[in-house]
Design a protein around this motif. Structure first.
Motif, short mmCIF file in Angstrom:
data_model
loop_
_atom_site.label_atom_id
_atom_site.label_comp_id
_atom_site.label_asym_id
_atom_site.label_seq_id
_atom_site.Cartn_x
_atom_site.Cartn_y
_atom_site.Cartn_z
N ILE A 279 0.87 -1.17 0.00
CA ILE A 279 0.00 0.00 0.00
C ILE A 279 0.91 1.22 0.00
CG2 ILE A 279 -0.21 -0.10 2.53
CD1 ILE A 279 -3.02 1.17 2.22
N CYS A 280 0.58 2.20 -0.83
CA CYS A 280 1.41 3.40 -0.89
C CYS A 280 0.58 4.62 -1.27
CB CYS A 280 2.57 3.23 -1.86
SG CYS A 280 2.09 3.18 -3.58
N ASN A 281 1.17 5.78 -0.99
CA ASN A 281 0.59 7.06 -1.35
C ASN A 281 1.22 7.47 -2.68
OD1 ASN A 281 -0.03 9.79 -1.63
ND2 ASN A 281 0.06 10.17 0.56
N LEU A 282 0.44 7.49 -3.74
CA LEU A 282 0.96 7.79 -5.07
C LEU A 282 1.45 9.23 -5.22
CD1 LEU A 282 -1.56 5.87 -7.32
CD2 LEU A 282 0.79 5.23 -6.78
N GLU A 283 0.94 10.13 -4.41
CA GLU A 283 1.39 11.52 -4.50
C GLU A 283 2.88 11.64 -4.21
OE1 GLU A 283 -1.25 13.70 -1.93
OE2 GLU A 283 -2.45 14.30 -3.65
N ASP A 284 3.39 10.72 -3.40
CA ASP A 284 4.80 10.74 -3.06
C ASP A 284 5.65 10.07 -4.13
OD1 ASP A 284 4.35 12.07 -0.65
OD2 ASP A 284 3.85 10.20 0.34
N VAL A 285 5.03 9.32 -5.02
CA VAL A 285 5.75 8.61 -6.07
C VAL A 285 5.63 9.35 -7.40
CG1 VAL A 285 5.89 6.43 -7.32
CG2 VAL A 285 5.30 6.42 -4.91
N MET A 286 4.46 9.86 -7.70
CA MET A 286 4.17 10.52 -8.97
C MET A 286 4.38 12.03 -8.85
SD MET A 286 3.50 7.93 -10.59
CE MET A 286 2.36 7.07 -11.60
N ILE B 85 -1.50 13.41 -12.85
CA ILE B 85 -2.47 13.30 -11.77
C ILE B 85 -3.10 11.91 -11.85
CG2 ILE B 85 -4.61 14.20 -10.78
CD1 ILE B 85 -3.88 16.90 -12.13
N PRO B 86 -2.81 11.04 -10.88
CA PRO B 86 -3.35 9.68 -10.93
C PRO B 86 -4.85 9.66 -10.67
CG PRO B 86 -2.20 10.03 -8.87
CD PRO B 86 -1.98 11.27 -9.70
N LYS B 87 -5.51 8.60 -11.15
CA LYS B 87 -6.95 8.45 -10.92
C LYS B 87 -7.25 8.19 -9.45
CE LYS B 87 -8.10 6.84 -15.50
NZ LYS B 87 -8.71 5.81 -16.32
N GLY B 88 -6.28 7.70 -8.75
CA GLY B 88 -6.42 7.46 -7.32
C GLY B 88 -5.21 7.97 -6.58
N LYS B 89 -5.40 8.34 -5.35
CA LYS B 89 -4.31 8.87 -4.54
C LYS B 89 -3.51 7.75 -3.87
CE LYS B 89 -3.51 12.22 -0.91
NZ LYS B 89 -4.08 13.24 -0.07
N TYR B 90 -4.18 6.63 -3.59
CA TYR B 90 -3.54 5.52 -2.88
C TYR B 90 -3.65 4.24 -3.71
CZ TYR B 90 -4.06 8.87 0.82
OH TYR B 90 -4.01 10.03 1.55
N GLU C 98 -5.59 -1.95 -7.14
CA GLU C 98 -6.70 -1.01 -6.95
C GLU C 98 -6.16 0.38 -6.63
OE1 GLU C 98 -10.05 -1.67 -7.10
OE2 GLU C 98 -9.80 -3.81 -7.47
N LEU C 99 -6.84 1.38 -7.14
CA LEU C 99 -6.55 2.77 -6.83
C LEU C 99 -7.70 3.33 -6.02
CD1 LEU C 99 -5.26 3.97 -10.31
CD2 LEU C 99 -3.89 3.35 -8.31
N PHE C 100 -7.38 4.16 -5.05
CA PHE C 100 -8.38 4.73 -4.15
C PHE C 100 -8.13 6.22 -3.94
CE2 PHE C 100 -7.95 0.31 -2.99
CZ PHE C 100 -9.25 -0.11 -2.75
N GLN C 101 -9.19 6.96 -3.76
CA GLN C 101 -9.10 8.35 -3.33
C GLN C 101 -9.08 8.43 -1.80
OE1 GLN C 101 -8.60 11.15 -5.02
NE2 GLN C 101 -8.52 10.04 -6.94
N ASP C 102 -9.68 7.43 -1.16
CA ASP C 102 -9.82 7.43 0.30
C ASP C 102 -8.82 6.46 0.93
OD1 ASP C 102 -11.60 8.14 2.71
OD2 ASP C 102 -11.52 5.94 2.75
N LEU C 103 -8.01 6.96 1.86
CA LEU C 103 -7.00 6.14 2.52
C LEU C 103 -7.64 5.04 3.37
CD1 LEU C 103 -4.11 5.44 3.25
CD2 LEU C 103 -4.14 7.32 4.91
N GLY C 104 -8.77 5.31 3.98
CA GLY C 104 -9.46 4.29 4.78
C GLY C 104 -9.88 3.10 3.95
N ASP C 105 -10.42 3.36 2.77
CA ASP C 105 -10.84 2.27 1.88
C ASP C 105 -9.63 1.45 1.40
OD1 ASP C 105 -13.47 3.13 2.10
OD2 ASP C 105 -13.45 4.21 0.18
#
Length: 76
Positions: free
Chosen positions: A28-35, A40-45, A56-63
């Motif tokens: 699991i990773c935060n794409l903002e720190d990689v990209m 702009i990725p479709k998901g943040k995580y 899977e890509l997610f906007q919500d870290l909890g999900d």
């Protein structure tokens, strides 16, 4: 090496820019720190596990964390 357990610990680690890879090979990773840049990725995580064929890509870290925990508990 610190043992990371519990949803809140996982979310904190990922939110602060670190990725986690468990012994099953799930990550699991935060794409903002990689990209970095204009992409702009479709998901943040991202949650990824080749063994379970999950990407899977997610906007919500909890999900994202919920799926990571679910994969981590599968099998052995």
């Amino acid at each position: 090496m610190k043992v990371i357990s519990g949803k809140e610990d996982i979310m904190s680690v990922v939110y602060h820019g670190y990725s986690i890879v468990n012994k099953r090979g799930a990550s699991i990773c935060n794409l903002e720190d990689v990209m970095i840049g204009n992409f702009i990725p479709k998901g943040k995580y991202q949650v990824w596990c080749e063994k379970e064929k999950v990407y899977e890509l997610f906007q919500d870290l909890g999900d994202a964390t919920d799926l990571f925990i679910k994969i981590s508990k599968k099998g052995g």
